[in-house]
Design a protein around this motif. Structure first.
Motif, PDB file in Angstrom:
ATOM      1  N   ILE A  16      26.480  36.506  41.623  1.00 12.34           N
ATOM      2  CA  ILE A  16      27.438  35.517  41.095  1.00 12.34           C
ATOM      3  C   ILE A  16      27.788  35.857  39.645  1.00 12.34           C
ATOM      4  O   ILE A  16      28.919  35.680  39.195  1.00 12.34           O
ATOM      5  CB  ILE A  16      26.882  34.071  41.234  1.00 12.34           C
ATOM      6  N   GLN A  17      26.813  36.423  38.941  1.00 15.55           N
ATOM      7  CA  GLN A  17      27.079  36.889  37.568  1.00 15.55           C
ATOM      8  C   GLN A  17      28.182  37.964  37.619  1.00 15.55           C
ATOM      9  O   GLN A  17      29.091  37.975  36.797  1.00 15.55           O
ATOM     10  CB  GLN A  17      25.791  37.509  37.010  1.00 15.55           C
ATOM     11  N   GLN A  18      28.073  38.841  38.618  1.00 14.59           N
ATOM     12  CA  GLN A  18      29.069  39.907  38.793  1.00 14.59           C
ATOM     13  C   GLN A  18      30.471  39.299  39.036  1.00 14.59           C
ATOM     14  O   GLN A  18      31.460  39.760  38.466  1.00 14.59           O
ATOM     15  CB  GLN A  18      28.642  40.761  39.999  1.00 14.59           C
ATOM     16  N   VAL A  19      30.523  38.237  39.866  1.00 12.55           N
ATOM     17  CA  VAL A  19      31.807  37.569  40.141  1.00 12.55           C
ATOM     18  C   VAL A  19      32.353  36.950  38.852  1.00 12.55           C
ATOM     19  O   VAL A  19      33.522  37.128  38.499  1.00 12.55           O
ATOM     20  CB  VAL A  19      31.636  36.477  41.230  1.00 12.55           C
ATOM     21  N   MET A  20      31.479  36.234  38.118  1.00 16.62           N
ATOM     22  CA  MET A  20      31.921  35.568  36.885  1.00 16.62           C
ATOM     23  C   MET A  20      32.373  36.598  35.854  1.00 16.62           C
ATOM     24  O   MET A  20      33.388  36.406  35.191  1.00 16.62           O
ATOM     25  CB  MET A  20      30.771  34.724  36.279  1.00 16.62           C
ATOM     26  N   ASP A  21      31.613  37.697  35.720  1.00 12.69           N
ATOM     27  CA  ASP A  21      31.995  38.747  34.755  1.00 12.69           C
ATOM     28  C   ASP A  21      33.390  39.267  35.072  1.00 12.69           C
ATOM     29  O   ASP A  21      34.203  39.497  34.183  1.00 12.69           O
ATOM     30  CB  ASP A  21      30.995  39.919  34.800  1.00 12.69           C
ATOM     31  N   ASN A  22      33.640  39.447  36.374  1.00 17.64           N
ATOM     32  CA  ASN A  22      34.954  39.959  36.789  1.00 17.64           C
ATOM     33  C   ASN A  22      36.060  38.968  36.430  1.00 17.64           C
ATOM     34  O   ASN A  22      37.095  39.345  35.871  1.00 17.64           O
ATOM     35  CB  ASN A  22      34.930  40.264  38.287  1.00 17.64           C
ATOM     36  N   LEU A  23      35.826  37.674  36.733  1.00  7.38           N
ATOM     37  CA  LEU A  23      36.860  36.662  36.454  1.00  7.38           C
ATOM     38  C   LEU A  23      37.105  36.544  34.947  1.00  7.38           C
ATOM     39  O   LEU A  23      38.255  36.457  34.505  1.00  7.38           O
ATOM     40  CB  LEU A  23      36.445  35.287  37.005  1.00  7.38           C
ATOM     41  N   LEU A  24      35.991  36.563  34.177  1.00  6.54           N
ATOM     42  CA  LEU A  24      36.149  36.407  32.725  1.00  6.54           C
ATOM     43  C   LEU A  24      36.852  37.620  32.120  1.00  6.54           C
ATOM     44  O   LEU A  24      37.740  37.478  31.283  1.00  6.54           O
ATOM     45  CB  LEU A  24      34.777  36.215  32.062  1.00  6.54           C
ATOM     46  N   SER A  25      36.455  38.831  32.562  1.00  8.99           N
ATOM     47  CA  SER A  25      37.081  40.009  31.944  1.00  8.99           C
ATOM     48  C   SER A  25      38.554  40.094  32.338  1.00  8.99           C
ATOM     49  O   SER A  25      39.391  40.470  31.518  1.00  8.99           O
ATOM     50  CB  SER A  25      36.309  41.293  32.252  1.00  8.99           C
ATOM     51  N   ASN A  26      38.903  39.701  33.576  1.00 11.14           N
ATOM     52  CA  ASN A  26      40.329  39.668  33.940  1.00 11.14           C
ATOM     53  C   ASN A  26      41.075  38.663  33.063  1.00 11.14           C
ATOM     54  O   ASN A  26      42.163  38.944  32.573  1.00 11.14           O
ATOM     55  CB  ASN A  26      40.501  39.265  35.408  1.00 11.14           C
TER      56      ASN A  26
ATOM     57  N   ASP B  12      49.356  47.915  35.048  1.00 10.81           N
ATOM     58  CA  ASP B  12      48.091  47.270  34.671  1.00 10.81           C
ATOM     59  C   ASP B  12      46.991  48.293  34.416  1.00 10.81           C
ATOM     60  O   ASP B  12      46.205  48.167  33.484  1.00 10.81           O
ATOM     61  CB  ASP B  12      47.604  46.322  35.788  1.00 10.81           C
ATOM     62  N   ARG B  13      46.925  49.313  35.297  1.00  6.05           N
ATOM     63  CA  ARG B  13      45.837  50.289  35.191  1.00  6.05           C
ATOM     64  C   ARG B  13      45.915  51.024  33.861  1.00  6.05           C
ATOM     65  O   ARG B  13      44.927  51.253  33.210  1.00  6.05           O
ATOM     66  CB  ARG B  13      45.910  51.263  36.359  1.00  6.05           C
ATOM     67  N   ARG B  14      47.158  51.387  33.488  1.00  4.44           N
ATOM     68  CA  ARG B  14      47.319  52.106  32.230  1.00  4.44           C
ATOM     69  C   ARG B  14      46.911  51.209  31.063  1.00  4.44           C
ATOM     70  O   ARG B  14      46.212  51.606  30.160  1.00  4.44           O
ATOM     71  CB  ARG B  14      48.772  52.531  32.074  1.00  4.44           C
ATOM     72  N   ALA B  15      47.374  49.945  31.120  1.00  2.08           N
ATOM     73  CA  ALA B  15      47.139  49.051  29.987  1.00  2.08           C
ATOM     74  C   ALA B  15      45.694  48.545  29.938  1.00  2.08           C
ATOM     75  O   ALA B  15      45.108  48.433  28.874  1.00  2.08           O
ATOM     76  CB  ALA B  15      48.103  47.875  30.064  1.00  2.08           C
ATOM     77  N   HIS B  16      45.105  48.224  31.086  1.00  9.74           N
ATOM     78  CA  HIS B  16      43.812  47.522  31.072  1.00  9.74           C
ATOM     79  C   HIS B  16      42.707  48.236  31.825  1.00  9.74           C
ATOM     80  O   HIS B  16      41.596  47.729  31.893  1.00  9.74           O
ATOM     81  CB  HIS B  16      43.955  46.136  31.709  1.00  9.74           C
ATOM     82  N   GLY B  17      42.983  49.362  32.450  1.00  6.74           N
ATOM     83  CA  GLY B  17      41.954  50.024  33.261  1.00  6.74           C
ATOM     84  C   GLY B  17      41.697  49.195  34.502  1.00  6.74           C
ATOM     85  O   GLY B  17      42.588  48.515  34.995  1.00  6.74           O
ATOM     86  N   GLY B  18      40.459  49.217  34.994  1.00  8.97           N
ATOM     87  CA  GLY B  18      40.135  48.435  36.204  1.00  8.97           C
ATOM     88  C   GLY B  18      40.330  49.283  37.437  1.00  8.97           C
ATOM     89  O   GLY B  18      41.051  50.294  37.430  1.00  8.97           O
ATOM     90  N   THR B  19      39.646  48.869  38.503  1.00  6.26           N
ATOM     91  CA  THR B  19      39.675  49.660  39.737  1.00  6.26           C
ATOM     92  C   THR B  19      40.501  48.993  40.828  1.00  6.26           C
ATOM     93  O   THR B  19      40.815  49.621  41.825  1.00  6.26           O
ATOM     94  CB  THR B  19      38.242  49.833  40.278  1.00  6.26           C
ATOM     95  N   GLY B  20      40.816  47.708  40.630  1.00  9.81           N
ATOM     96  CA  GLY B  20      41.516  46.991  41.694  1.00  9.81           C
ATOM     97  C   GLY B  20      40.576  46.620  42.832  1.00  9.81           C
ATOM     98  O   GLY B  20      41.018  46.249  43.903  1.00  9.81           O
ATOM     99  N   LEU B  21      39.258  46.723  42.572  1.00  8.85           N
ATOM    100  CA  LEU B  21      38.285  46.393  43.624  1.00  8.85           C
ATOM    101  C   LEU B  21      37.533  45.097  43.318  1.00  8.85           C
ATOM    102  O   LEU B  21      36.938  44.496  44.204  1.00  8.85           O
ATOM    103  CB  LEU B  21      37.252  47.525  43.767  1.00  8.85           C
ATOM    104  N   GLY B  22      37.543  44.706  42.027  1.00  2.43           N
ATOM    105  CA  GLY B  22      36.711  43.583  41.576  1.00  2.43           C
ATOM    106  C   GLY B  22      36.877  42.322  42.392  1.00  2.43           C
ATOM    107  O   GLY B  22      35.898  41.714  42.833  1.00  2.43           O
ATOM    108  N   LEU B  23      38.114  41.891  42.632  1.00  2.00           N
ATOM    109  CA  LEU B  23      38.328  40.621  43.330  1.00  2.00           C
ATOM    110  C   LEU B  23      38.105  40.755  44.834  1.00  2.00           C
ATOM    111  O   LEU B  23      37.729  39.780  45.488  1.00  2.00           O
ATOM    112  CB  LEU B  23      39.720  40.056  43.023  1.00  2.00           C
ATOM    113  N   ALA B  24      38.309  41.971  45.376  1.00  2.00           N
ATOM    114  CA  ALA B  24      37.994  42.191  46.803  1.00  2.00           C
ATOM    115  C   ALA B  24      36.486  42.011  46.992  1.00  2.00           C
ATOM    116  O   ALA B  24      36.029  41.373  47.956  1.00  2.00           O
ATOM    117  CB  ALA B  24      38.427  43.595  47.225  1.00  2.00           C
ATOM    118  N   ILE B  25      35.709  42.527  46.042  1.00  2.00           N
ATOM    119  CA  ILE B  25      34.249  42.388  46.105  1.00  2.00           C
ATOM    120  C   ILE B  25      33.855  40.920  45.887  1.00  2.00           C
ATOM    121  O   ILE B  25      33.024  40.374  46.614  1.00  2.00           O
ATOM    122  CB  ILE B  25      33.579  43.311  45.051  1.00  2.00           C
TER     123      ILE B  25
END
Ligand code: ADP
Length: 267
Positions: A161-171, A223-236
């Protein structure tokens, strides 16, 4: 004569029975073949996307190291440092991508194990906010947390759940405007416990839901250029919340921001 007639009718019935069951089997074989073919296509598409995703940061790392190796920047430490910075950023991206891929593979194969325990969601959220504070500072974004008076007990795997929250907060931070703020709230209701992460940033256009929760997909190709990210966070995150008997959803308005909500069933 009657006996022969009986015999012929019996043979015809047996023949028709065999014929029908043969047809049924053929249909089943066709269905099975289509299923295997579809699974194969999904898999090969996945492999080609993954190879592309892995190759992009690797190419960048190779390029940066190749440049440094020529010694062309031996007398320009400032430039050499910025090239190293590019290599470092891309190697971080590569390791985040590999971690996400391993998680996704485990989740989809049903091999992710969860250590459920009684967790106070508010204290977990506080930990996440603390962990992300440095990152938020680099974006010039502040985080506010409004904790409920009641204890927000949920049955959860703390780390997941920490992983989920980290993803939401960083987005929320990444898609906020500089100087903006993100509001985090935890709510205890009869229907369960919810955590909301609300930003006042770019927002998500209508009809982008599949991209938001899809694999390797981002709403805006820049988005990828500006912020990085894998596009997998929310699927996970979606898989993790489902395994908790809860869910994840969002409301958004372009130009006004986005509110993501995770929900836990009453414990
Ligand atoms: P990523 O690692 O790329 O952030 P996610 O699965 O976490 O992957 O998010 C997928 C996409 O959803 C993001 O790239 C972005 O386009 C969109 N998105 C997620 N959260 C927000 C948000 N708070 N505001 C605007 N867009 C968002």
């Amino acid at each position: 004569c009657l006996f022969v007639l009986f015999f012929v009718v019996e043979c015809a019935i047996i023949y028709l029975g065999l014929y029908r069951s043969g047809l049924d089997q053929l249909d089943q074989l066709r269905l099975e073949r289509d299923r295997v073919q579809a699974a194969y296509e999904v898999k090969s598409q996945f492999v080609s996307v993954v190879s592309h995703e892995l190759r992009t940061p690797l190419t960048s790392i190779n390029g940066a190291l190749g440049l440094l190796r020529t010694g062309a920047y031996a007398n320009d430490p400032e430039k050499a440092r910025s090239i190293l910075e590019v290599a470092h950023k891309n190697s971080m991206r590569l390791s985040a991508l590999i971690n996400d891929l391993l998680d996704l593979q485990k989740l989809e194969a049903g091999h992710m194990s969860y250590a459920f325990e009684q967790v106070d969601l508010s204290s977990l959220v506080e930990d996440s906010i603390e962990g992300i504070a440095g990152f938020a500072q680099t974006y010039g974004v502040s985080l506010r947390f409004d904790a409920p008076e009641a204890v927000a007990l949920v049955s959860a795997d703390r780390a997941r759940i920490q992983q989920v929250m980290d993803n939401l907060l960083s987005n929320a931070v990444k898609f906020s405007h500089r100087g903006g703020h993100v509001d985090v709230t935890v709510e205890v209701t009869d229907e369960g416990v919810r955590a909301h992460v609300r930003d006042h940033g770019t927002g998500i256009p209508e009809g982008a839901r599949e991209k938001v929760f899809g694999k390797f997909t981002q709403v805006d190709s820049s988005d990828r250029r500006a912020h990085g990210g894998t596009g997998l966070g929310l699927a996970i995150a979606q898989e993790i919340m489902q395994a908790h008997g809860g869910g994840i959803d969002y409301e958004s308005e372009v130009g006004r921001g986005t509110k993501f909500t995770i929900t836990f069933p009453p414990s």
